[in-house]
Scaffold this active site. Structure first.
Site, PDB file in Angstrom:
ATOM      1  CG  HIS A 178      -1.758   9.356  -0.767  1.00 40.57           C
ATOM      2  ND1 HIS A 178      -1.636   9.150   0.587  1.00 40.57           N
ATOM      3  CD2 HIS A 178      -3.086   9.476  -1.006  1.00 40.57           C
ATOM      4  CE1 HIS A 178      -2.839   9.118   1.130  1.00 40.57           C
ATOM      5  NE2 HIS A 178      -3.733   9.316   0.188  1.00 40.57           N
ATOM      6  NE  ARG A 288       4.855   1.363  -2.909  1.00 34.57           N
ATOM      7  CZ  ARG A 288       5.233   1.794  -4.093  1.00 34.57           C
ATOM      8  NH1 ARG A 288       5.443   0.961  -5.098  1.00 34.57           N
ATOM      9  NH2 ARG A 288       5.412   3.079  -4.324  1.00 34.57           N
ATOM     10  CG  ASP A 387       8.802   8.635  -1.003  1.00 35.37           C
ATOM     11  OD1 ASP A 387       7.625   8.512  -1.349  1.00 35.37           O
ATOM     12  OD2 ASP A 387       9.442   7.753  -0.410  1.00 35.37           O
ATOM     13  CB  VAL A 392       9.622   3.625   5.532  1.00 38.95           C
ATOM     14  CG1 VAL A 392      10.824   2.971   6.182  1.00 38.95           C
ATOM     15  CG2 VAL A 392       8.770   2.584   4.815  1.00 38.95           C
ATOM     16  CD  GLU A 395       5.304   2.841   8.645  1.00 44.00           C
ATOM     17  OE1 GLU A 395       4.263   3.030   8.015  1.00 44.00           O
ATOM     18  OE2 GLU A 395       6.127   1.963   8.332  1.00 44.00           O
TER      19      GLU A 395
HETATM   20  C1  GDG Z   1       2.782   6.511  -1.212  1.00 45.21           C
HETATM   21  C2  GDG Z   1       3.761   7.631  -1.562  1.00 45.21           C
HETATM   22  C3  GDG Z   1       3.500   8.522   0.735  1.00 45.21           C
HETATM   23  C4  GDG Z   1       6.448  -1.499   3.377  1.00 45.21           C
HETATM   24  N1  GDG Z   1       6.999  -2.702   3.465  1.00 45.21           N
HETATM   25  C5  GDG Z   1       6.341  -3.367   4.417  1.00 45.21           C
HETATM   26  C6  GDG Z   1       5.371  -2.545   4.925  1.00 45.21           C
HETATM   27  N2  GDG Z   1       5.452  -1.399   4.262  1.00 45.21           N
HETATM   28  C7  GDG Z   1       4.607  -0.255   4.541  1.00 45.21           C
HETATM   29  C8  GDG Z   1       5.386   0.751   5.348  1.00 45.21           C
HETATM   30  C9  GDG Z   1       4.677   2.034   5.004  1.00 45.21           C
HETATM   31  C10 GDG Z   1       4.192   1.770   3.594  1.00 45.21           C
HETATM   32  O1  GDG Z   1       4.228   0.405   3.338  1.00 45.21           O
HETATM   33  C11 GDG Z   1       5.054   2.467   2.570  1.00 45.21           C
HETATM   34  O2  GDG Z   1       4.729   3.805   2.596  1.00 45.21           O
HETATM   35  P1  GDG Z   1       5.669   4.916   1.985  1.00 45.21           P
HETATM   36  O3  GDG Z   1       5.150   6.222   2.380  1.00 45.21           O
HETATM   37  O4  GDG Z   1       7.037   4.677   2.479  1.00 45.21           O
HETATM   38  O5  GDG Z   1       5.666   4.715   0.400  1.00 45.21           O
HETATM   39  P2  GDG Z   1       4.575   4.395  -0.788  1.00 45.21           P
HETATM   40  O6  GDG Z   1       4.036   3.029  -0.720  1.00 45.21           O
HETATM   41  O7  GDG Z   1       5.285   4.732  -2.045  1.00 45.21           O
HETATM   42  O8  GDG Z   1       3.375   5.396  -0.526  1.00 45.21           O
HETATM   43  C12 GDG Z   1       4.490   8.080  -0.320  1.00 45.21           C
HETATM   44  C13 GDG Z   1       2.430   7.476   0.966  1.00 45.21           C
HETATM   45  O9  GDG Z   1       1.833   7.078  -0.258  1.00 45.21           O
HETATM   46  C14 GDG Z   1       1.342   8.010   1.886  1.00 45.21           C
HETATM   47  O10 GDG Z   1       0.771   9.155   1.405  1.00 45.21           O
HETATM   48  O11 GDG Z   1       4.193   8.722   1.950  1.00 45.21           O
HETATM   49  O12 GDG Z   1       5.353   9.155  -0.626  1.00 45.21           O
HETATM   50  O13 GDG Z   1       4.687   7.194  -2.560  1.00 45.21           O
HETATM   51  O14 GDG Z   1       3.601   2.251   5.828  1.00 45.21           O
HETATM   52  O15 GDG Z   1       5.309   0.386   6.661  1.00 45.21           O
HETATM   53  N3  GDG Z   1       4.545  -2.899   5.925  1.00 45.21           N
HETATM   54  C15 GDG Z   1       4.663  -4.138   6.413  1.00 45.21           C
HETATM   55  N4  GDG Z   1       5.568  -5.000   5.926  1.00 45.21           N
HETATM   56  C16 GDG Z   1       6.420  -4.678   4.958  1.00 45.21           C
HETATM   57  O16 GDG Z   1       7.231  -5.478   4.510  1.00 45.21           O
HETATM   58  N5  GDG Z   1       3.847  -4.491   7.403  1.00 45.21           N
END
Ligand code: GDG
Length: 743
Positions: A178, A288, A387, A392, A395
């Site tokens: 990921h 995060r 990243d 995000v 979404e």
């Molecule tokens: C890893 C990789 C890759 C965040 N704050 C809240 C919340 N979130 C949810 C978002 C989104 C998820 O968390 C974050 O996903 P990201 O992709 O932005 O980032 P990572 O956590 O670092 O994920 C990344 C991912 O894996 C998938 O392969 O895209 O590059 O680093 O879904 O919505 N959700 C809620 N409240 C929050 O305050 N409900």
């Protein structure tokens, strides 16, 4: 969704379960886990009952986020299984901290995101990583049953595919990373022992997936440089196994975000938010807590924007949502302090009694308020320094039910490869981000709609279910083609059948390519001399009156004559430009166009100068450019350039470009191995025909053979041949056995 396949269950394995357990006043509490993997993948996992997998529930295996008292483990396992289709890997918090906050997040995470100055290279962290991967291996082995498909996720478990492969040689295993896979120059910073173990661990899977083509290429490059294993179109051969490496950009649950945003209560909530924030323009930032996400630069850029464009003061707010993450890692704690300070500084500097420029929350939001916020915001500022994908950004676009809103996206996020209608920024440039905020605020409504609509079409089509479905289909599909290929491999029963048919035949035709089939490739073509064993075997073959043996080669006739001329073989040289019957002289079959050599040579010569280590081999009716001795990437690049130049050059001529094993060759278009052996096929009534070759040129030969012929491709890859042997050594073994029957 897809057809139901005859598969029992999908076992998903990730470090954390989608549900995290907490203990308050002696009571276990179950809550949703945070992060991209879980939030993205859960939609697929929850949809499984209706899709590819049938019969029984699938299981998600991972750590539940807490040390569970041994007395309670049974109870926790039952609840997780019944309520969440989950199976816990019980590990105590101290061990998990050393693992998760250790090698995972002090070594792999910073290094793979190009923060090498933050990367720790400590042996005990590595040992702990190995140990926890082993615990996961045990946990999976306890649950797995024949027929289960195992899909392992992310950087915490990169050794697990290899460990499982040792225990379950036949299990279908997929792995998806990921986060980014870094360039070789970064990956090689890991001590070689660790780097090799990680690559070998990953190669235990049948299918390895990455978010972008770049990560896929970087991985394959590291495999080639560190393990010395080359790939063909993303396929890496490991003995009997074939591993496929491919790109699968992860999607989101588009319908969930889009439909939620359309719900009246969310629309009301979104309007309430706007009013609450004084009907100002809202710039949204959600991540995060992580140094890769570029939060510090984003805040500085917002401050610079307010300074450079004072007309926007009091008219805009930055809604900064930071979700707690990796609380025990030092960098994360100091980053949190630094964000708090920066927010205070900006608000102190620009804020007024009526206006707080940065509205800051350090907490997790449930889905509804998050979507309401996505929907209310005029801009999403997604500027990670690096990243893997970034969900995000996706979404936000999906939550724009009215298509209003502008996505500002870092070009360092994997998502930038797909979301081409976002405004791209370099996240390292505070000036660029500040200028882009101004540009986004002034973007006309129609343009916003046009851009969002276009991105929504893509996000709706390539959603997370389709993503996972494609991965699983690819995994099962390649297992199926491997299974089919296995039925073509000359071994066991099939080998005995070939030997028996040979023995029983009255009149046999044996067509043999030379390089790569009878002898291994050598760096210098003049070194590929036949050894005594091969000469003996050929001699034995021709001793039988029943055999016509033809060497069908691209080699020049002088070389063939010198090396094999003392054996009564038929020979075809230069892909059919020359022919020699066993008792006759060499005959020229093809006439080359006038001046061809003087025109072609300078082109080749130019590329020899460009690519030191490459060289030219001149033959009577062809010229070959060899690049076997040169490092793969640079050689492939030049070879591709030269190929197109030669294709252009030969367009309206009788010449043809031939791409062989690390060679490019110019020859007459009428000389090919198929045409060359035709006289033998026409002349006699053979009741056994065997043909073997390893290269593209041999495909012409396989194509012309009658259906009952025993054609054998040496090595893997697409072929018209009926059967396959893995290697040149395997083929020579078969030849020796045929001869054995001769004695
Ligand atoms: C890893 C990789 C890759 C965040 N704050 C809240 C919340 N979130 C949810 C978002 C989104 C998820 O968390 C974050 O996903 P990201 O992709 O932005 O980032 P990572 O956590 O670092 O994920 C990344 C991912 O894996 C998938 O392969 O895209 O590059 O680093 O879904 O919505 N959700 C809620 N409240 C929050 O305050 N409900």
């Amino acid at each position: 969704m897809g057809n139901k396949l005859d598969i029992k269950r999908l076992l998903v394995v990730s470090n954390r379960l989608p549900v995290t357990i907490d203990k308050k006043q002696g009571e276990y509490i179950f809550k949703e886990s945070v992060g991209g993997l879980v939030s993205g993948f859960s939609a697929y996992f929850n949809s499984l009952q209706d899709t590819t997998f049938s019969e029984e529930d699938s299981v998600w295996i991972g750590w539940p986020g807490i040390s569970v008292d041994p007395d309670d483990q049974q109870l926790i396992s039952e609840r997780l299984s019944q309520e969440f289709s989950a199976s816990p890997v019980f590990l105590d918090e101290v061990t998990m901290d050393k693992f998760y906050l250790g090698f995972c997040n002090k070594t792999i995470w910073p290094l793979f995101h190009y923060f090498f100055s933050l990367t720790k290279f400590e042996d005990d962290l590595w040992e702990q990583y190995v140990a926890v991967n082993k615990v996961f291996c045990e946990a999976v082995c306890q649950i797995a049953r024949p027929g289960d498909v195992i899909w392992i996720h992310d950087y915490h478990l990169m050794l697990l595919p290899g460990m499982l492969r040792e225990r379950m040689p036949d299990a279908p295993i997929g792995f998806f990373l990921h986060i980014p896979f870094p360039d070789y120059e970064i990956f090689r910073l890991l001590p070689r022992r660790w780097g090799a173990a990680i690559l070998e661990g990953l190669l235990g899977a049948d299918l390895i997936g990455f978010h972008t083509i770049d990560y896929t290429q970087y991985f394959l490059n590291s495999v080639a440089r560190i393990l010395g294993l080359a790939h063909t179109l993303g396929r890496v051969r490991l003995g009997e196994r074939m591993v496929r490496v491919d790109t699968f950009p992860m999607g989101i649950d588009f319908a969930k975000y889009n439909n939620t945003a359309k719900q009246p209560r969310i629309i009301r909530e979104s309007e309430r938010l706007r009013r609450m924030l004084g009907d100002r323009k809202i710039i949204l930032s959600v991540d995060r807590l992580d140094y890769t996400k570029g939060i510090a630069n984003r805040l500085e850029a917002f401050a610079l924007f307010l300074e450079q464009y004072p007309q926007w003061q009091e008219k805009v707010i930055l809604a900064l949502i930071v979700v707690p993450s990796r609380v025990g890692v030092d960098q994360y704690q100091s980053m949190k302090r630094s964000i708090d300070e920066t927010v205070g500084r900006i608000n102190g500097r620009f804020g007024t009694l009526r206006w707080v420029p940065v509205v800051y929350q350090y907490r997790y939001l449930p889905l509804s308020p998050l979507v309401a916020l996505y929907s209310a915001s005029d801009i999403a500022l997604v500027t990670p320094l690096r990243d893997g994908m970034n969900l995000v950004a996706k979404e936000y676009v999906a939550s724009k039910a009215d298509n209003q809103g502008v996505l500002i996206l870092s070009e360092m996020a994997g998502a930038a490869k797909e979301l081409d209608q976002a405004i791209m920024v370099n996240p390292n440039s505070i000036e660029e981000i500040a200028g882009t905020i101004q540009e986004a605020l002034e973007m006309p409504a129609e343009e916003q709609q046009r851009r969002n609509k276009s991105m929504q079409v893509l996000l709706a089509k390539y959603d997370v279910i389709r993503w996972a479905d494609l991965f699983i289909k690819q995994l099962l599909g390649m297992r199926e083609s491997e299974r089919k290929a296995a039925t073509k491999i000359v071994a066991g029963q099939l080998r005995n059948t070939i030997l028996r048919e040979y023995k029983m035949a009255r009149k046999r035709l044996i067509l043999l390519d030379y390089d790569g089939t009878l002898v291994p490739f050598a760096n210098d073509p003049l070194l590929a001399v036949p050894d005594d064993c091969l000469l003996e075997n050929l001699q034995s073959l021709v001793t039988s009156e029943q055999n016509d043996v033809v060497i069908v080669s691209g080699r020049g006739r002088d070389t063939l004559q010198e090396w094999l001329g003392h054996i009564p073989l038929h020979m075809i040289a230069e892909h059919g430009a020359w022919r020699k019957r066993k008792s006759g002289n060499w005959e020229k079959i093809i006439d080359m166009p006038p001046d061809w050599r003087s025109q072609v040579l300078p082109i080749f010569q130019f590329y020899v100068d460009l690519l030191p280590g490459s060289f030219i081999e001149e033959k009577d009716c062809s010229i070959v450019w060899h690049y076997r001795r040169v490092e793969k990437e640079i050689a492939d690049f030049r070879a591709n350039e030269l190929k197109w130049e030669l294709i252009n050059f030969t367009l309206h001529t009788d010449l043809q470009v031939l791409e062989g094993n690390r060679i490019l060759e110019i020859k007459h278009k009428l000389s090919n191995k198929g045409a060359a052996i035709k006289p033998w096929l026409d002349q006699a009534d053979y009741d056994f025909i065997l043909a073997a070759g390893d290269d593209k040129t041999d495909e012409d030969l396989f194509a012309i053979l009658p259906a009952e012929a025993c054609s054998i491709k040496v090595g893997m890859g697409e072929t018209k041949a009926k059967y396959i042997v893995h290697s040149q050594e395997d083929f020579c073994g078969l030849l020796a056995d045929l001869v054995g029957h001769e004695k």
